[in-house]
Design an enzyme around this catalytic site. Structure first.
Site, short mmCIF file in Angstrom:
data_model
loop_
_atom_site.label_atom_id
_atom_site.label_comp_id
_atom_site.label_asym_id
_atom_site.label_seq_id
_atom_site.Cartn_x
_atom_site.Cartn_y
_atom_site.Cartn_z
N GLU A 32 -5.67 -10.52 2.83
CA GLU A 32 -5.94 -9.97 1.50
C GLU A 32 -6.48 -11.04 0.55
OE1 GLU A 32 -3.35 -6.81 0.11
OE2 GLU A 32 -2.23 -6.89 1.98
N ASP A 84 -1.17 2.65 -1.76
CA ASP A 84 -0.97 1.34 -1.14
C ASP A 84 0.31 0.72 -1.71
OD1 ASP A 84 -1.41 -0.96 0.36
OD2 ASP A 84 -3.53 -1.07 -0.15
#
Length: 610
Positions: free
Chosen positions: A498, A293
């Site tokens: 997020e 990521d």
């Protein structure tokens, strides 16, 4: 070999499209230097990319962030930029093309004028697996039109707690629903032929994109719903609840997998060799590419960025093949090179990583068709794609209440009413309607792209004689009028993504519940909730409204809401998550004896009685 040292198509296997992928991989691999191999393992941000950087460091991949500026980004301009990067890559000694990746999590959501579909939480409410596949196909065309080859999607997290800031990216708390919605992979990549080996990457052709299942594994099960937190669970529960959707993705030939920022029983997923290599690669047979990521290696250090060398060693040895650096590429390359020289990372591990990256590129057809196809630009935001999105909106709507009296349903609304009120923060705000990961990473308010708001949709569907009055927060004078037939009040959450979406008590923002209550006390009201998850619903608001609709984060096609509330289509959506009464109940388990939701998993009313 030519005088300049380049390899011609006449004297090598890897440039011959008639040869098998594995033969081409081995031929190219044995020609590569260590520097070229490590370059292939490096993914950098477009902002630090240039022809010189790509050539000097043999960069294998370029990506972009979801963005912060809010400027209108056009697909054609992006294709030109990516083609420029590709030209540089093809001028290197072995002419290995780059692969360009981006976040297309509900359509090609960064770009102006693209079709933005409902977020995954809304798609989970549809339970329509063919629809998910068609959305994948449409997204693939619009992504390829922008020149990109790879999407960091789908997210196949099983969200167990709506306090998680990425709940909107999960299809459901129900593993079976998430497993079935992975059909989007076959839309993005194309459907592999019968007999295609599970775990081996597949891409049907130039109208498809490389998909990336994420975030492996357990990201939706962290304690208290904390983003990048810790999932405390036995391996058996991790496998049964959170790993199962990946098996469906592997069966469809998903080409890439991205590990999670989160931890499993304290172990960081980016450095967990047991899960990444022994389970995913060895036991499950995944032959594609494991890509980190964004800044995933930096985040392994405590504090962030510390012990970078140790984190590189741990991540690569755990099984990560390509690292989304994305900025400090020289530091990453130098550290990885040094670790190889000191044999702390073996060449066999480097070769395995590069084989997987090359497999990704060969199966994607990048060696034969490295550049963008401008003929695909006609599909960006096209009518056919917007119709699919509108269908998705219709099918995602969940009717939670319809009339204070069960014998007198409030919906559908009369489109020929004399006068109607449209109110609320989300009634005429396309940015709020799309949510996070829309134009920018965190999303934003306003007319961010081409699309239809609830207000636009209401005006389009009502009769010519109907007066539509719009006030975001209706005045006392407006509410004192007694000639409104009904009100449509759209409220919800501000956009987020997020960790910024983590919320110990998910609720309606901007005092939206109070606006609903004030309107509903004076005018018969349908409240439309635009949220990325179940939120706290105050009892008095529930009692006052005539009807309540969960619309999730529907994207650009607000007409889909009007289609249903005015009766052209009935409600078919079912809750993808249990709707809690109070946050003290979280996380909820439908199998527990204490399960007492406000609305249970799978709940959803219809207007028409069967």
């Amino acid at each position: 070999m030519t005088e300049a040292g380049e390899v011609s198509a006449m004297d090598c296997v890897y440039k011959n499209p008639n040869k098998g992928v594995e033969d081409r991989i081995q031929d190219l691999l044995q020609r590569m230097t260590v520097e070229e191999k490590i370059g292939q393992m490096t993914q950098i941000h477009r902002g630090v990319s240039s022809a010189a950087v790509i050539k000097d460091f043999f960069i294998g991949s370029v990506c972009n962030s979801a963005g912060k500026s809010g400027n209108n980004v056009m697909s054609e301009d992006w294709a030109t930029m990516i083609d420029g990067f590709q030209t540089a890559a093809l001028e290197t000694r072995l002419a290995i093309p780059i692969i360009y990746g981006l976040d297309a999590v509900h359509g090609n959501n960064k770009f102006y004028g693209t079709t933005i579909f409902p977020h995954n939480i809304g798609l989970g409410a549809t339970r329509d697996y063919d629809l998910a596949r068609r959305i994948g196909s449409a997204t693939a065309l619009e992504v390829r039109a922008s020149g990109a080859h790879w999407v960091f999607a789908p997210c196949v997290a099983v969200c167990k707690d709506p306090r998680w800031g990425r709940c909107l990216e999960s299809y459901s708390e129900d593993t079976e629903v998430v497993c079935n919605m992975t059909s989007i992979v076959s839309g993005l990549q194309g459907t592999p032929p019968e007999g295609h080996p599970a775990g081996y990457p597949f891409l049907a052709g130039r109208n498809n994109v490389v998909a990336c299942a994420k975030h492996f594994v357990g990201d939706g099960g962290t304690e208290m719903g904390k983003n990048e937190g810790d999932t405390v669970a036995s391996y058996e529960d991790l496998e049964r609840i959170h790993m199962a959707p990946y098996l469906n993705c592997l069966a469809q030939g998903v080409s890439a997998v991205m590990p999670s920022y989160s931890r499993w029983n304290g172990s960081q997923l980016h450095g967990d060799r047991f899960l990444l290599t022994e389970i995913l690669k060895d036991k499950l047979g995944f032959k594609g590419c494991l890509v980190s990521d964004w800044s995933g290696i930096d985040k392994m250090g405590q504090p962030r960025g510390s012990n970078y060398r140790g984190c590189v060693e741990a991540a690569i040895n755990a099984g990560i093949d390509m690292v989304m650096v994305p900025y400090k590429y020289e530091k990453f390359i130098n550290e990885l090179t040094s670790l190889v020289e000191e044999r702390k990372i073996l060449m066999s591990r480097i070769d395995d990583a590069v084989e997987r990256i090359l497999r990704l590129k060969f199966t994607a057809g990048l060696f034969e068709h490295p550049f963008s196809d401008r003929s695909l630009l006609k599909f960006v935001g096209c009518k056919e794609h917007r119709e699919i999105a509108r269908e998705a909106v219709r099918k995602s709507l969940v009717l939670l209440k319809n009339g204070k009296d069960l014998e007198k349903p409030f919906l559908p609304l009369d489109r020929n009413a004399k006068r109607v009120l449209v109110a609320g923060t989300h009634a005429d705000d396309l940015g709020f309607q799309c949510g996070g990961w829309s134009k920018t990473w965190q999303g934003q308010s306003g007319r961010i792209t081409i699309g239809t708001t609830v207000l636009d949709a209401v005006k389009a569907i009502v009769g010519a004689e109907t007066e539509v009055v719009h006030e975001k927060t209706p005045s006392e004078e407006t509410l004192s009028n007694d000639d409104f037939s009904y009100a449509i009040v759209a409220v919800g959450e501000a956009p987020y993504a997020e960790s910024r979406g983590d919320d110990p008590e998910p609720s309606i923002h901007f005092d939206g519940a109070e606006v609903v209550r004030l309107v509903a006390e004076k005018i018969p009201t349908v409240a439309i909730l635009m949220t990325g998850r179940p939120v706290v619903l105050e009892r008095i608001m529930l009692e006052k409204v005539e009807a309540l609709v969960a619309a999730w984060l529907p994207g650009t096609e607000g007409d889909g809401i009007a289609d249903v509330v005015f009766g052209d289509y009935d409600f078919t959506g079912k809750l993808p998550m249990s709707w809690f009464r109070e946050t003290e109940q979280l996380p909820m388990n439908p199998e527990a004896d204490s399960y007492d939701p406000l609305f249970p998993l799978g709940f959803g009313l219809k207007c028409k009685r069967e």
